[in-house]
Design a protein around this motif. Structure first.
Motif, short mmCIF file in Angstrom:
data_model
loop_
_atom_site.label_atom_id
_atom_site.label_comp_id
_atom_site.label_asym_id
_atom_site.label_seq_id
_atom_site.Cartn_x
_atom_site.Cartn_y
_atom_site.Cartn_z
N UNK A 1 -17.48 35.55 -70.86
CA UNK A 1 -17.54 36.19 -69.54
C UNK A 1 -16.91 35.35 -68.45
N UNK A 2 -16.42 36.04 -67.42
CA UNK A 2 -16.00 35.38 -66.19
C UNK A 2 -17.20 35.39 -65.26
N UNK A 3 -17.79 34.21 -65.03
CA UNK A 3 -19.07 34.13 -64.32
C UNK A 3 -18.88 33.93 -62.83
N UNK A 4 -17.88 33.12 -62.45
CA UNK A 4 -17.55 32.91 -61.03
C UNK A 4 -16.06 33.16 -60.83
N UNK B 1 -29.14 28.18 -48.35
CA UNK B 1 -29.79 28.95 -49.40
C UNK B 1 -28.76 29.85 -50.08
N UNK B 2 -28.84 29.93 -51.40
CA UNK B 2 -27.97 30.81 -52.18
C UNK B 2 -28.82 31.97 -52.65
N UNK B 3 -28.41 33.18 -52.32
CA UNK B 3 -29.11 34.38 -52.75
C UNK B 3 -28.15 35.30 -53.49
N UNK B 4 -28.71 36.24 -54.22
CA UNK B 4 -27.91 37.21 -54.96
C UNK B 4 -28.70 37.75 -56.12
N UNK B 5 -28.25 38.85 -56.72
CA UNK B 5 -28.97 39.44 -57.85
C UNK B 5 -29.02 38.50 -59.04
N UNK B 6 -29.93 38.76 -59.95
CA UNK B 6 -29.98 38.01 -61.21
C UNK B 6 -28.65 38.17 -61.93
N UNK B 7 -28.14 37.06 -62.46
CA UNK B 7 -26.86 37.10 -63.17
C UNK B 7 -25.65 37.05 -62.27
N UNK B 8 -25.85 36.82 -60.97
CA UNK B 8 -24.71 36.80 -60.04
C UNK B 8 -23.86 35.55 -60.16
N UNK B 9 -24.44 34.45 -60.74
CA UNK B 9 -23.70 33.20 -60.87
C UNK B 9 -24.24 32.07 -60.01
N UNK B 10 -25.43 32.25 -59.46
CA UNK B 10 -25.99 31.26 -58.53
C UNK B 10 -26.22 29.90 -59.21
N UNK C 1 -21.90 39.45 -58.47
CA UNK C 1 -20.91 39.58 -59.54
C UNK C 1 -19.92 38.42 -59.58
N UNK C 2 -20.43 37.21 -59.34
CA UNK C 2 -19.59 36.03 -59.43
C UNK C 2 -18.69 35.78 -58.25
N UNK C 3 -18.79 36.61 -57.22
CA UNK C 3 -17.92 36.47 -56.04
C UNK C 3 -18.74 36.09 -54.82
N UNK C 4 -18.14 35.33 -53.93
CA UNK C 4 -18.74 35.03 -52.65
C UNK C 4 -18.54 36.23 -51.74
N UNK C 5 -19.64 36.91 -51.40
CA UNK C 5 -19.56 38.10 -50.55
C UNK C 5 -19.60 37.71 -49.08
#
Length: 242
Positions: free
Chosen positions: A16-19, A33-42, A207-211
Motif C-alpha cells: 500500500x501507499x500509506x503517505x 496534534x495529529x488527527x484523522x480517521x483510523x488508517x489515515x497514516x498518522x 487517506x495518507x494526505x495532508x488535508x
C-alpha cells in the motif's frame, strides 16, 4: 531550534501507499496534534520522524539537516517517543529512567529530578514496573524519554488506554513540559476534544494526505476544507478524499 520540515514525503510498504506528498513545516516549541480517521497514516508519519521507518519518497529535515545525515542513535536521543501502551523494561522505575543516559556513559543521573517532572515522588524509584498503574507507567515512560534530554517528543495516543483522571494528569503534564522545557511536541489523538484542549496547531490527515494544517482554534472554528468539516462533524465516510 528544533523545527521539523517534511518535503514531499511519501511512504509505501509492500502492498500500500500509506503517505503521499506530505509537505509541511512544524515550528519549534509548540504542541502539534495529529488527527484523522483510523488508517489515515498518522502513526506512520511520526515513525518517520525518528526513523523507526524511512520514507520511500521525499525528505525530512530537523533544523535544516536531513535526518538521514544524523547518526540514528543521536537522532533518537534528540527525538523521544512515547507509545499508546507504556513499554517499560523489566526491573525498577529507576532502572528505566537511568537506561538512556547510561548508554551515553552517564551513571549519576538524578532519577528524582525526572520523577518530579512527571509529578511522582521519590518513593517510586525502587518500585517494580509491574506494580504501576497504567497512568503511572505512562508517566514513567515519559520520564524515561525526558532523561535523554530530547528536543522533540513524539506521542502516539498516550492517553487512549487511560481513565479520565489519568488522562487529565498526562495532558496537564505535557502542556507543562512544553512551557517549562520548550519542547516541540507532536501528539496523535483520536479525541477531538483533547486535540482542542492541548494542541497549539492541528494537523489533519486523511487517506495518507495532508488535508489541512493550522492553528487549532482556527481549524476547529473555521476549517478550510469540506473534508475537514465532515471529519469534525463525525460525518466523514471511510475512503472519502479531499
Amino acid at each position: 531550534m528544533n523545527e521539523i520540515k517534511f518535503i514531499n514525503v511519501g511512504y509505501k510498504d509492500a502492498e500500500n501507499e500509506i503517505l503521499k506528498g506530505i509537505t509541511m513545516e512544524i515550528p519549534a516549541g509548540y504542541i502539534h496534534t495529529i488527527i484523522g480517521p483510523s488508517g489515515a497514516g498518522k502513526s506512520t508519519l511520526i515513525k518517520l520522524v525518528n526513523r523507526l521507518i524511512d520514507p520511500t519518497e521525499g525528505r525530512i529535515l530537523i533544523d535544516n539537516t536531513d535526518i538521514r545525515d544524523i547518526n540514528i542513535i543521536e537522532l533518537r536521543r534528540r527525538i523521544g517517543m512515547v507509545f499508546q501502551q507504556a513499554y517499560l523494561f523489566d526491573g525498577s522505575v529507576a532502572d528505566n529512567i537511568k537506561y538512556g543516559p547510561m548508554l551515553k556513559g552517564i551513571n549519576n543521573i538524578d532519577v528524582k529530578h525526572y520523577l518530579d517532572i512527571v509529578g511522582l515522588d521519590a518513593s517510586y524509584m525502587n518500585r517494580k514496573v509491574d506494580d504501576l498503574s497504567g497512568g503511572e507507567a505512562q508517566r514513567i515512560s515519559i520520564a524515561r524519554a525526558l532523561a535523554n534530554e530530547p528536543e522533540v517528543l513524539l506521542l502516539d495516543e498516550p492517553t487512549s488506554a487511560l481513565d479520565p483522571a489519568s488522562t487529565q494528569i498526562i495532558e496537564d503534564l505535557i502542556m507543562n513540559l512544553k512551557d517549562k522545557l520548550k519542547l516541540t511536541i507532536v501528539w496523535i489523538t483520536h479525541n477531538m476534544e483533547q486535540a482542542k484542549r492541548v494542541g497549539d496547531y492541528t494537523i489533519f490527515i486523511n487517506n495518507g494526505c495532508l488535508v489541512e494544517y493550522g492553528v487549532t482554534k482556527e481549524f476547529f472554528a473555521n476549517p478550510k476544507s469540506e473534508i475537514s468539516k465532515l471529519f469534525i462533524d463525525g460525518k466523514l465516510t471511510k475512503g472519502e478524499v479531499a
